[in-house]
Scaffold this active site. Structure first.
Site, PDB file in Angstrom:
ATOM      1  N   TYR A 124      -4.751   7.408  -5.759  1.00 29.45           N
ATOM      2  CA  TYR A 124      -5.017   8.285  -4.610  1.00 29.45           C
ATOM      3  C   TYR A 124      -3.809   8.192  -3.685  1.00 29.45           C
ATOM      4  CZ  TYR A 124      -7.751   9.660  -0.390  1.00 29.45           C
ATOM      5  OH  TYR A 124      -8.238  10.248   0.748  1.00 29.45           O
ATOM      6  N   GLU A 128       1.647   7.492   3.708  1.00 29.86           N
ATOM      7  CA  GLU A 128       3.107   7.622   3.629  1.00 29.86           C
ATOM      8  C   GLU A 128       3.752   6.582   4.536  1.00 29.86           C
ATOM      9  OE1 GLU A 128       4.302  11.620   4.465  1.00 29.86           O
ATOM     10  OE2 GLU A 128       3.096  12.413   2.805  1.00 29.86           O
ATOM     11  N   GLN A 281     -26.290 -30.458  10.105  1.00 30.28           N
ATOM     12  CA  GLN A 281     -26.613 -29.212  10.807  1.00 30.28           C
ATOM     13  C   GLN A 281     -25.376 -28.582  11.465  1.00 30.28           C
ATOM     14  OE1 GLN A 281     -28.915 -29.465  14.355  1.00 30.28           O
ATOM     15  NE2 GLN A 281     -30.606 -28.318  13.461  1.00 30.28           N
ATOM     16  N   GLU A 367      -8.601   2.114   3.368  1.00 30.51           N
ATOM     17  CA  GLU A 367      -9.692   3.080   3.616  1.00 30.51           C
ATOM     18  C   GLU A 367     -10.053   3.159   5.107  1.00 30.51           C
ATOM     19  OE1 GLU A 367      -9.701   5.366   1.271  1.00 30.51           O
ATOM     20  OE2 GLU A 367     -11.778   5.649   1.864  1.00 30.51           O
TER      21      GLU A 367
HETATM   22  C1  LIG Z   1      -2.950  -3.195  -0.798  1.00 32.43           C
HETATM   23  C2  LIG Z   1      -3.067  -1.803  -0.231  1.00 32.43           C
HETATM   24  C3  LIG Z   1      -3.598  -0.794  -1.003  1.00 32.43           C
HETATM   25  C4  LIG Z   1      -3.689   0.509  -0.502  1.00 32.43           C
HETATM   26  N1  LIG Z   1      -4.124   1.518  -1.322  1.00 32.43           N
HETATM   27  C5  LIG Z   1      -4.002   2.818  -0.887  1.00 32.43           C
HETATM   28  C6  LIG Z   1      -4.233   3.910  -1.795  1.00 32.43           C
HETATM   29  O1  LIG Z   1      -4.615   3.719  -2.954  1.00 32.43           O
HETATM   30  N2  LIG Z   1      -4.029   5.178  -1.350  1.00 32.43           N
HETATM   31  C7  LIG Z   1      -3.610   5.442  -0.084  1.00 32.43           C
HETATM   32  O2  LIG Z   1      -3.438   6.612   0.249  1.00 32.43           O
HETATM   33  N3  LIG Z   1      -3.390   4.418   0.807  1.00 32.43           N
HETATM   34  C8  LIG Z   1      -3.559   3.126   0.426  1.00 32.43           C
HETATM   35  N4  LIG Z   1      -3.284   2.087   1.304  1.00 32.43           N
HETATM   36  C9  LIG Z   1      -2.865   2.403   2.665  1.00 32.43           C
HETATM   37  C10 LIG Z   1      -3.873   2.030   3.719  1.00 32.43           C
HETATM   38  O3  LIG Z   1      -4.961   2.922   3.680  1.00 32.43           O
HETATM   39  C11 LIG Z   1      -3.129   2.009   5.061  1.00 32.43           C
HETATM   40  O4  LIG Z   1      -2.309   0.848   5.037  1.00 32.43           O
HETATM   41  C12 LIG Z   1      -4.055   1.988   6.242  1.00 32.43           C
HETATM   42  O5  LIG Z   1      -4.720   3.215   6.369  1.00 32.43           O
HETATM   43  C13 LIG Z   1      -3.314   1.681   7.552  1.00 32.43           C
HETATM   44  O6  LIG Z   1      -2.172   2.461   7.680  1.00 32.43           O
HETATM   45  P1  LIG Z   1      -0.767   1.753   8.044  1.00 32.43           P
HETATM   46  O7  LIG Z   1      -0.564   0.656   7.067  1.00 32.43           O
HETATM   47  O8  LIG Z   1       0.266   2.793   8.150  1.00 32.43           O
HETATM   48  O9  LIG Z   1      -1.008   1.073   9.462  1.00 32.43           O
HETATM   49  P2  LIG Z   1      -0.926   1.787  10.880  1.00 32.43           P
HETATM   50  O10 LIG Z   1      -1.689   3.048  10.882  1.00 32.43           O
HETATM   51  O11 LIG Z   1       0.490   1.822  11.337  1.00 32.43           O
HETATM   52  O12 LIG Z   1      -1.715   0.716  11.745  1.00 32.43           O
HETATM   53  C14 LIG Z   1      -1.166  -0.531  12.174  1.00 32.43           C
HETATM   54  C15 LIG Z   1      -2.148  -1.178  13.154  1.00 32.43           C
HETATM   55  O13 LIG Z   1      -2.312  -0.316  14.296  1.00 32.43           O
HETATM   56  C16 LIG Z   1      -3.671   0.024  14.475  1.00 32.43           C
HETATM   57  N5  LIG Z   1      -3.758   1.430  14.897  1.00 32.43           N
HETATM   58  C17 LIG Z   1      -3.342   2.515  14.217  1.00 32.43           C
HETATM   59  N6  LIG Z   1      -3.587   3.646  14.916  1.00 32.43           N
HETATM   60  C18 LIG Z   1      -4.173   3.245  16.062  1.00 32.43           C
HETATM   61  C19 LIG Z   1      -4.665   3.945  17.201  1.00 32.43           C
HETATM   62  N7  LIG Z   1      -4.621   5.274  17.278  1.00 32.43           N
HETATM   63  N8  LIG Z   1      -5.207   3.218  18.200  1.00 32.43           N
HETATM   64  C20 LIG Z   1      -5.278   1.873  18.120  1.00 32.43           C
HETATM   65  N9  LIG Z   1      -4.826   1.157  17.080  1.00 32.43           N
HETATM   66  C21 LIG Z   1      -4.282   1.833  16.052  1.00 32.43           C
HETATM   67  C22 LIG Z   1      -4.310  -0.182  13.110  1.00 32.43           C
HETATM   68  O14 LIG Z   1      -5.691  -0.449  13.236  1.00 32.43           O
HETATM   69  C23 LIG Z   1      -3.540  -1.381  12.589  1.00 32.43           C
HETATM   70  O15 LIG Z   1      -4.090  -2.556  13.095  1.00 32.43           O
HETATM   71  C24 LIG Z   1      -3.256   0.784   0.825  1.00 32.43           C
HETATM   72  C25 LIG Z   1      -2.754  -0.256   1.608  1.00 32.43           C
HETATM   73  C26 LIG Z   1      -2.631  -1.533   1.099  1.00 32.43           C
HETATM   74  C27 LIG Z   1      -2.018  -2.598   1.965  1.00 32.43           C
END
Ligand SMILES: Cc1cc2nc3c(=O)[nH]c(=O)nc-3n(C[C@H](O)[C@H](O)[C@H](O)COP(=O)(O)OP(=O)(O)OC[C@H]3O[C@@H](n4cnc5c(N)ncnc54)[C@H](O)[C@@H]3O)c2cc1C
Length: 557
Positions: A124, A128, A281, A367
């Site tokens: 999936y 990016e 406990q 997710e």
């Molecule tokens: C092992 C792994 C497997 C994955 N598999 C998939 C996959 O199969 N397909 C796919 O499409 N993606 C996949 N992902 C991506 C994953 O869904 C994203 O890493 C995730 O959605 C977070 O995005 P980011 O890493 O860019 O973090 P960011 O969005 O940059 O977030 C960084 C931090 O900021 C916080 N944050 C972000 N926006 C806000 C906001 N508006 N307000 C307050 N806090 C915020 C977040 O909660 C987080 O703590 C995978 C990631 C990993 C690490």
């Protein structure tokens, strides 16, 4: 939908397979080598072998047509085995979800049949480098390619990050911007211009392959545009969030229990200060019992949501978010406590809880992160609060007061206190316009999740008492034990809503010092404090159940 018998048989063969092929030493070795066991993943997905894929594919495409409840049960079982392998196997369902919800009948026939018949692995591709939580920042483009005045295909260019199965899938669903907006495309492994990076060196789920993808003018014909209409991508992604978040919730639940199921037996054998740790406990009531309560609260919410999705109530995105938030946070906390419960041994690779803790950590990130879940929950319930003029949670509370009148021992009274207090905290936030502070908005999301889960667990405990629980529901605890677990969690939820509510409302200047006593009284703080009576004896009882001591105590008495 699977019959209960078929589901039980599938879970049993999964367990037997894991016992034979994935003993602890193998898992520890693969984790140390940072290796995805591709042969095992294919074995699990092949129709003539374990065929887990078949459970999720509709019957018309050669699958077994499992419903949401079945998916929850399988995901929990998979997570108990290994969360990396679970991610790898379940990535196919995530990857094929845009097809299941949005594809044309012809597309469904081709791709879902290939998953069922060939065990084709999907990935999936949404995230990016610059677009994680905010998918709107998507940069990958799909440029139309014309032929005789008609669109013949698209050229996709961009990068995808952190894609599960990124280096091993046979096909990928890739989200890209068309001139009419984000759309899903199906891209096959080996397409010209399509490459993947080496696997990421991760903190946990090291048995899952995660890789970045690069698309350089990758040509796909129009029949690879999911649904055949541009601009439907974000709606198609949204349409399955309730369902997919429930899958990850089940991962958190399964991994959390996998850790506790190692800590509990360990503590019966480890003698310190003249007796097993299980007799202490201060050990059980800190490290084991509260984690059991939180995991079971999350389970109640998962099962309730799965049943509602299966009953056709829609995709239930907010409920999926609550389930994911509670179960994955509870799973993390249970795994962390399990390391503590094993002391120095817990801190080494050999005893597995350390690996489980690293693995389960991902569930609060992928997710949708926990913070995004808090925002989703809060925004949705805030609208309901406004629409009902602050009455929504008071109404919910009254339902649990009625339940409490019928069943005084299932924690429904404390759940009602939590829900009333929540309504008051939200109302005060409205009056003082506190949701202009993002932190307050997100903290409300947490309080909402606790209060709703308390209600769900109380309901589940009453259904178990009435012998009306879903046929496939987990039955680890019998009615009196689940009732005690529910009372423990409901007390925690009520206290959390009231005390955190005071903290955040006061912290944001929502109540003047002179109004504090009146505000606390509106929250029912005194009743919530009074409801804590009996907590220790309930915890004693649950510890006795977990350690199988109830019969021995009765005999001794
Ligand atoms: C092992 C792994 C497997 C994955 N598999 C998939 C996959 O199969 N397909 C796919 O499409 N993606 C996949 N992902 C991506 C994953 O869904 C994203 O890493 C995730 O959605 C977070 O995005 P980011 O890493 O860019 O973090 P960011 O969005 O940059 O977030 C960084 C931090 O900021 C916080 N944050 C972000 N926006 C806000 C906001 N508006 N307000 C307050 N806090 C915020 C977040 O909660 C987080 O703590 C995978 C990631 C990993 C690490």
């Amino acid at each position: 939908m699977l019959t209960t018998k078929t589901l039980k048989l599938s879970l049993k063969s999964l367990r037997e397979f894991a016992r034979k092929r994935l003993p602890d030493e193998t898992l520890i070795d693969l984790d140390a080598r940072d290796e995805c066991p591709l042969e095992i993943v294919h074995h699990m997905c092949s129709p003539d072998k374990l065929g887990i894929q078949l459970l999720f594919i509709p019957e018309e495409y050669g699958g077994m047509g499992g419903n949401t409840f079945d998916v929850y049960c399988v995901c929990e079982e998979m997570a108990r085995i290994d969360l990396g392998i679970a991610t790898s196997v379940l990535a196919t369902f995530l990857g094929s979800d845009p097809i299941t919800v949005g594809a044309t009948p012809e597309q469904k026939k081709i791709w879902l049949t290939r998953i069922a018949e060939e065990g084709l692995l999907f990935a999936y591709g949404a995230t990016e480098p610059e677009a994680g939580s905010d998918l709107g920042a998507l940069r990958t483009t799909a440029e139309r390619v014309g032929e005789n005045g008609k669109i013949a295909g698209y050229k996709i260019t961009g990068n995808k990050q952190w894609i599960s199965n990124g280096g091993i899938a046979g096909a990928y669903t890739v989200l890209a911007n068309t001139p009419s907006g984000p759309s899903w495309f199906i891209v096959e492994q080996g397409a010209k211009g399509f490459t993947h990076d080496k696997p990421e060196d991760k903190h946990g789920i090291r048995l899952s392959n995660t890789a970045a993808l690069a698309l350089d003018n990758v040509y796909v014909p129009t029949d690879r545009l999911v649904g055949g209409v541009e601009g439907q991508g974000l709606n198609q992604a949204q349409a399955v969030f309730g369902y997919t978040r429930l899958m990850v919730a089940a991962f958190g639940l399964g991994a959390g229990w996998a850790a506790l199921d190692r800590a509990i037996p360990y503590s019966t054998k480890r003698i310190q200060a003249g007796a097993p740790l299980s007799e202490k406990q201060g050990y059980t009531h800190k490290l084991i019992v509260p984690n059991v309560a939180r995991l079971e609260a999350a389970r109640a919410y998962i099962e309730e949501t799965a049943q509602r999705i299966d009953a056709g109530e829609g995709s239930l995105n907010t409920e999926g978010a609550i389930a994911k938030y509670m179960a994955t946070e509870a799973g993390n906390s249970a795994a962390d406590a399990s390391i503590q419960a094993l002391g120095g041994y817990g801190y080494t690779h050999e005893y597995m809880v350390e690996k489980i803790k690293r693995d389960v950590r991902i569930t609060t990130i992928y997710e949708g992160t926990s913070e995004i879940m808090e925002m989703t929950i809060s925004r949705d319930r805030w609208q309901i609060h406004l629409k009902t003029r602050g009455q929504h949670y008071h109404e919910q509370a009254r339902k649990f007061e009625e339940l409490h009148a019928r069943y005084a021992n299932v924690g429904a009274g404390s759940a009602a206190l939590a829900l009333h207090a929540l309504a008051e905290v939200m109302e005060r936030a409205r009056i003082a316009r506190l949701t202009r502070y993002q932190h307050i908005l997100l903290r409300l999301g947490e309080l909402i999740a606790y209060a709703e889960c308390a209600g769900s667990l109380a309901l589940r405990a009453s259904l178990l008492a009435e012998n009306k629980l879903h046929e496939k529901a987990d039955r680890r605890f019998e009615a009196s034990a689940l009732a005690a677990i529910s009372r423990i969690f409901a007390r925690e939820a009520a206290l959390k809503v009231a005390e955190d509510g005071v903290r955040w409302v006061l912290g944001a200047g929502g109540v003047a010092a002179s109004e504090l006593a009146a505000f606390e009284s509106s929250l029912g703080l005194q009743a919530i404090h009074a409801a804590q009576a009996g907590l220790i004896s309930d915890m004693d009882f649950v510890a006795d159940v977990l350690y199988d001591r109830t019969a021995k105590r009765e005999l001794a008495a």
